[in-house]
Motif scaffolding. Structure first.
Motif: not given
Length: 334
Positions: A334, A287, A282-284
Motif C-alpha cells: 500500500r 504484509q 496493521q489493521g489485519g
C-alpha cells in the motif's frame, strides 16, 4: 592485552627488500571460527604525489576465506578535510558521556518457554527477539534444529534438553543456513558431541571453522575440544528411527543463501525454516511477501510439501500457517 583464554595475541609483519610492508597476519578468537587467522596483503606500492608511498592493492582473508579486496586509484597524505572524510562515529544512544561501555548494563537473563508440537517435537523459544529451535526426540538420541543464535541461548536450550530427556545424547544439530546470526550457538552443541547437519555448499566452511584450534577462547568448545563431523545435505536428506521422521530440503535458487535448507516433518505437516518471515499488517491481514518468501513458495510447491504449521527461526508473535503464507503472497503493498 590478553585474549579471553589468557593467551597473548600475536601479530606478524613481513617487509620486503625495499622496506615496504607486504603482509600482516594475526589471530583473533571468533565464536565459530576459533583462532581465526587474519591475513592482509599489500602490493603495487605507488607514489601518487607528495612523496608518500601507498599500496594500490589490499587483500584480506579471514579464516582462509576472502574477506575484502581494495584497489586504490588515488591517495593523498594528511588531507585537510580528514574530519569530513572519516568523521568520528556518534556514540550509541544512551551511552554515558565520554564513553564508559555499552548503555544499560548486561543483557537481561533469557527465560525459556516450550511449545509441544507433537509427542516427540518441541519448540524452544525465549520470546520476542528469540531465535527458536525445534527439539526432536528420536528413539535413542536428540536432534536440535537450529542452535539458538548465541552460545548463551544455545546453552540454555542444551541444559533444558538434558533435564527433559535425561540420558539421551544430542547427536545432531541442524543449521538452516550459514549466516552469522544462525551459527553462533553451534559450538556449544558441538561441545556436546553433536554432528552438524548443513547443506553441501556450507560443509567445507563448517568443517574448517569448527575444527580450527580455539586457544584464544574460553568457551565450552575450547574447554572440551572435539573433532567435528558435518553431515552433508545435497538436495534432500531424511533422518528417521522408523517411527519419527524429519526431511531436509535445499531451497534453490533463493536470493538469501546458496546453502539454504528447510526442515519438514511429514507426519505433523510442520515446516521449519530460517529467514522466510511473513508478518501481520496493521489493521489485519499480512504484509506483502518479500523476495525470499516469493522464492520459497514455488520451491515448496515443486517439492510437493504439504504443510500446515509454518515456523520461523526468528520468533513470530503468533503461530503461523500455510494460509498466512498464501495471504502474504497475495497481499499488495500500500
Amino acid at each position: 592485552m590478553k585474549a579471553p583464554s589468557g593467551a597473548s595475541y600475536r601479530v606478524n609483519g613481513y617487509v620486503n627488500s625495499d622496506n615496504l610492508v607486504e603482509r600482516v597476519e594475526t589471530w583473533l578468537g571468533e565464536n565459530l571460527m576459533g583462532d581465526m587467522h587474519i591475513v592482509a596483503n599489500y602490493s603495487g606500492w605507488r607514489d601518487f604525489g607528495g612523496g608518500v608511498l601507498v599500496p594500490t592493492q589490499i587483500e584480506q582473508t579471514r579464516g582462509g576465506w576472502p574477506f575484502f579486496e581494495v584497489d586504490v586509484t588515488n591517495a593523498r597524505g594528511n588531507p585537510p578535510n580528514l574530519a569530513s572524510l572519516a568523521p568520528q562515529p556518534a556514540p550509541p544512544a544512551g551511552a554515558p558521556p565520554g564513553g564508559g561501555g555499552p548503555p544499560g548494563g548486561p543483557p537481561p537473563a533469557l527465560t525459556l518457554t516450550k511449545e509441544e508440537l507433537s509427542p516427540w517435537l518441541w519448540r524452544y523459544t525465549t520470546g520476542a527477539g528469540s531465535y527458536d529451535s525445534i527439539v526432536a526426540e528420536f528413539d535413542d538420541y536428540i536432534m536440535m534444529l537450529e542452535a539458538g543464535q548465541s552460545q548463551a541461548r544455545a546453552q540454555l536450550y542444551i541444559d533444558e534438553i538434558k533435564r527433559q530427556f535425561p540420558g539421551k545424547p544430542i547427536r545432531y544439530v541442524w543449521n538452516s543456513h550459514p549466516h552469522g546470526d544462525h551459527t553462533p550457538g553451534i559450538p556449544a552443541v558441538v561441545a556436546e558431541g553433536a554432528t552438524v547437519i548443513a547443506q553441501a555448499n556450507a560443509v567445507e566452511f563448517f568443517t574448517r571453522a569448527l575444527n580450527t584450534p580455539r586457544t584464544l577462547l574460553n568457551d565450552t568448545l575450547a574447554q572440551k575440544p572435539r573433532r567435528v563431523r558435518v553431515d552433508s545435505v545435497e538436495d534432500k536428506r531424511v533422518y528417521t528411527d522408523g517411527t519419527r521422521t524429519v526431511e531436509f530440503y535445499h531451497i534453490y535458487p533463493a536470493p538469501h543463501s546458496n546453502a539454504l535448507l528447510v526442515a519438514y516433518f511429514p507426519q505433523e505437516k510442520i515446516l521449519f525454516q530460517g529467514d522466510f518471515s511473513v508478518n501481520p499488517a496493521q489493521g489485519g491481514g499480512m504484509q506483502p511477501a518479500n523476495d525470499h518468501v516469493r522464492a520459497l513458495v514455488p520451491a515448496l510447491a515443486k517439492l510437493g510439501l504439504d504443510y500446515e504449521r509454518y515456523i520461523n527461526v526468528h520468533a513470530s508473535a503468533a503461530a503461523q500457517t500455510k494460509a498466512d503464507v498464501a495471504a502474504a503472497m497475495n497481499a499488495v503493498a500500500r
